[in-house]
Motif scaffolding. Structure first.
Motif, short mmCIF file in Angstrom:
data_model
loop_
_atom_site.label_atom_id
_atom_site.label_comp_id
_atom_site.label_asym_id
_atom_site.label_seq_id
_atom_site.Cartn_x
_atom_site.Cartn_y
_atom_site.Cartn_z
N TRP A 65 48.83 15.56 -3.75
CA TRP A 65 49.00 15.97 -2.35
C TRP A 65 48.03 15.19 -1.45
O TRP A 65 48.36 14.82 -0.33
CB TRP A 65 48.74 17.47 -2.28
CG TRP A 65 49.06 18.20 -1.03
CD1 TRP A 65 48.64 17.90 0.23
CD2 TRP A 65 49.84 19.38 -0.94
NE1 TRP A 65 49.11 18.84 1.11
CE2 TRP A 65 49.86 19.76 0.42
CE3 TRP A 65 50.52 20.18 -1.85
CZ2 TRP A 65 50.52 20.89 0.88
CZ3 TRP A 65 51.19 21.31 -1.40
CH2 TRP A 65 51.20 21.65 -0.05
N CYS A 66 46.83 14.93 -1.99
CA CYS A 66 45.82 14.19 -1.22
C CYS A 66 46.01 12.68 -1.34
O CYS A 66 45.18 11.91 -0.84
CB CYS A 66 44.43 14.55 -1.71
SG CYS A 66 44.02 16.28 -1.45
N GLY A 67 47.03 12.25 -2.06
CA GLY A 67 47.27 10.81 -2.20
C GLY A 67 46.47 10.18 -3.34
O GLY A 67 46.44 8.95 -3.47
N ALA A 68 45.82 11.01 -4.16
CA ALA A 68 45.05 10.47 -5.30
C ALA A 68 46.00 10.13 -6.44
O ALA A 68 47.15 10.59 -6.47
CB ALA A 68 44.02 11.49 -5.76
N ALA A 69 45.50 9.35 -7.39
CA ALA A 69 46.27 9.06 -8.61
C ALA A 69 45.68 9.90 -9.73
O ALA A 69 44.46 10.05 -9.83
CB ALA A 69 46.17 7.58 -8.96
#
Ligand code: MCA
Ligand code: AMP
Length: 523
Positions: free
Chosen positions: A76-80
């Motif tokens: 959701w936060c754009g992390a992998a």
């Protein structure tokens, strides 16, 4: 608008069907809306803590709802996300956290001691979150990660189709695993293609007992459920008694497993049948097998005992799902079926392929390498341009390292591997990695590791060892104990023979088939 990231699937389903059952786990149920609420709160905490798009978050925890909340919150936060096998020991976990330069590790009570050890040697790690397994209880833990900015609104989803979602580590031929990079677009395309092939619908209910740290459980089971707004019952682990009971009496319409699981279900049903219990499943409409070859005998016995013909499919971490037997139409035993929508597949003749030790691997017969292209295929390995270059042909096809043949109807049969890979119970083991561990034991002069046929695991790890006459005494128990300290337990040899010398040809090349033959004679 069609959702373009994995969290968007959840947000979309929660908006359209808030009350619909999403997840069941050990007597607790979560609707789409309540689950999305948990994910939003965890994502807000991660944002307040400072998780940025592109950061890496490792998940080293068992199969619980907490896993799924942490997974979607990080995305959701754009992390992998970097999923880690919970059976990994220190060196294996350290390699993965270090290689992926992980900033945050999410673990549980069983993993936190090892994570604490590894953290001291991994400077990229800024925080460790230890979850309980229960999202309600975890709320307090997430909230404690960082002082809140007082903004109760969920953060904007930064992820899109092209955003990196997973770095999925897969055993490398050199002993160290490599991170296959998969984007939201790769994973969504595959979940949708598989769903179309298997008629996945919102009314479906999956019983998922596969580990969430592999693509089989996560990419096929979890993403498929999300992509179709369907339901999921999650178990911590596969237990044949519990699974048979759930399939016989529970709401599941779908079950996915590795061949070992089907063998164990047959054994369990045998025992139950002797006690006079029923063996038909209540609502199941589809059993799927993958990750390792399904014996024709297992397929036929399952059909006979449970009245369901297993659909066998083929996939790989780097490519997600590639082929499957048809939902309607013949499910041919021993084959892995036809390409899924969007997958292009070709067979390229190989005479000999360089093995991990630089030597040629026997690719016996007319087999050819399976090469693929398609929307779910990885763009390459994390920070490993050499491995990436070696895995693609100059014209852009991914080299699976699997050997196959196509029949007149276009069905693929896997006939061998160009890599020296052992698949034990669905887990991959590279001989080189085990050989390095055994060779590091004082008193061992030389070792060769191979796979032997095994009725439960499909293949089991076996080692032929030459001891150093001048070194300390070595026995089989010592070898196993040594391996279990260094490696995940499933990599430890289950058969060990002490030999005078390893069989080699005139050029000094190890003859693995002769090693196998010698080990098959071992008591
Ligand atoms: C557990 N043990 C094993 C294995 N699993 N040994 C060899 N091979 C194995 N696969 C050992 C443990 O180290 C332990 O030994 C002892 O067995 C009991 O452990 P336990 O955890 O109780 O085992 P289990 O629960 O009976 O596990 C069997 C299992 C499991 C359920 C079949 O192996 C499993 O979940 N396999 C599925 C793996 C998977 O999802 N693969 C997909 C990857 P000790 O006590 O001595 O240590 S491939 C993939 O994702 C691609 C995309 C694809 O195509 O699907
Ligand atoms: P992994 O690297 O863990 O994703 O494992 C992928 C490998 O598992 C493939 O390259 C194949 O060798 C093997 N595999 C997956 N599905 C099947 C299947 N149905 N039959 C035989 N081998 C399979």
């Amino acid at each position: 608008m069609t959702p373009s990231s994995l969290p968007h699937l959840l947000i979309d389903a929660a908006a359209r069907h808030p009350a619909r059952r999403f997840l069941s786990f050990e007597g607790n149920a979560y609707s789409y809306a309540s689950f999305a609420e948990h994910v939003g709160a965890a994502a807000a905490a991660l944002r307040d803590w400072g998780l940025c798009p592109g950061d890496r978050v490792a998940l080293y925890l068992g199969n619980t709802p907490s896993y799924l909340v942490a997974y979607l919150a990080a995305l959701w936060c754009g992390a992998a996300v970097v999923p880690a096998n919970t059976r990994y020991r220190e060196a294996e976990l350290q390699h993965l956290l270090h290689d992926a330069e992980v900033r945050l590790v999410v673990t549980d009570g069983e993993g936190d001691a090892l994570v604490a050890t590894v953290r001291t040697a991994t400077p990229s790690i800024d925080a460790v979150v230890t979850l309980t397994g229960a999202p309600d209880e975890d709320r307090r833990i997430w909230a404690g990660l960082a002082p809140s900015e007082g903004d109760p609104r969920p953060p904007a989803v930064a992820a899109g189709n092209d955003t990196l979602a997973l770095i999925a580590y897969t055993s490398g031929t050199t002993g160290k695993s490599k991170g296959a990079m998969l984007t939201h677009g790769n994973l969504l395309a595959n979940a949708r293609a598989v769903g179309r092939a298997w008629r996945w619908a919102a009314e479906d209910h999956l019983l998922l007992t596969l580990p969430l740290f592999h693509i089989h459980g996560l990419g096929v089971g979890f993403h498929g459920t999300l992509a179709h707004g369907a339901a999921l019952t999650l178990h911590r682990r596969f237990d044949a008694t519990a699974v048979l009971e759930a399939l016989e009496n529970g709401p599941a319409t779908l079950f996915f497993g590795v061949p070992t699981m089907y063998g164990r279900l047959l054994n369990e049903a045998g025992e139950r049948a002797r006690r006079g219990a029923g063996r038909r499943f209540a609502r199941v409409r589809l059993l799927v097998s993958g990750s390792a070859p399904l014996a024709a005998d297992t397929l036929e016995r399952v059909e006979h005992v449970f009245g369901q013909r297993i659909l066998e499919r083929y996939g790989m971490t780097e490519t997600v799902m590639l082929t499957g037997n048809p939902y309607d139409g013949p499910r041919k035993a021993g084959t892995v079926g036809l390409p899924f929508d969007g997958v292009e597949l070709r067979l390229v003749a190989v005479t000999a392929t360089a093995g991990p030790d630089g030597g040629a691997v026997d690719t016996s017969g007319a087999a050819a390498e399976v090469q693929v292209r398609g929307p779910s295929v990885t763009s390459g390995y994390w920070k490993d341009a050499d491995a990436t270059a070696a895995s693609f042909t100059p014209d852009g096809w991914f080299r699976t390292g699997d050997l196959g043949v196509l029949d007149a109807d276009g069905y693929l049969t896997l006939s061998g591997r160009a890599r020296e890979l052992i698949i034990s119970g669905g887990f991959n083991v590279y001989p080189r990695e085990v050989e390095e561990a055994v060779a590091s034991l004082p008193g061992v002069r030389e070792v060769a590791v191979v796979g032997l046929p095994d009725p439960d695991l499909g293949e089991r790890v076996a080692a032929a060892i030459v001891v150093a006459p001048e070194g300390p005494a070595v026995d089989a128990e010592g070898v196993v104990a040594h391996c279990q300290l260094q490696l995940a337990g499933f990599k430890a040899p289950r058969t060990i023979a002490f030999v005078e010398e390893l069989p080699r040809n005139a050029m000094g090349k190890l003859l693995r088939q002769a090693v196998r033959d010698r080990l098959l004679e071992a008591p």
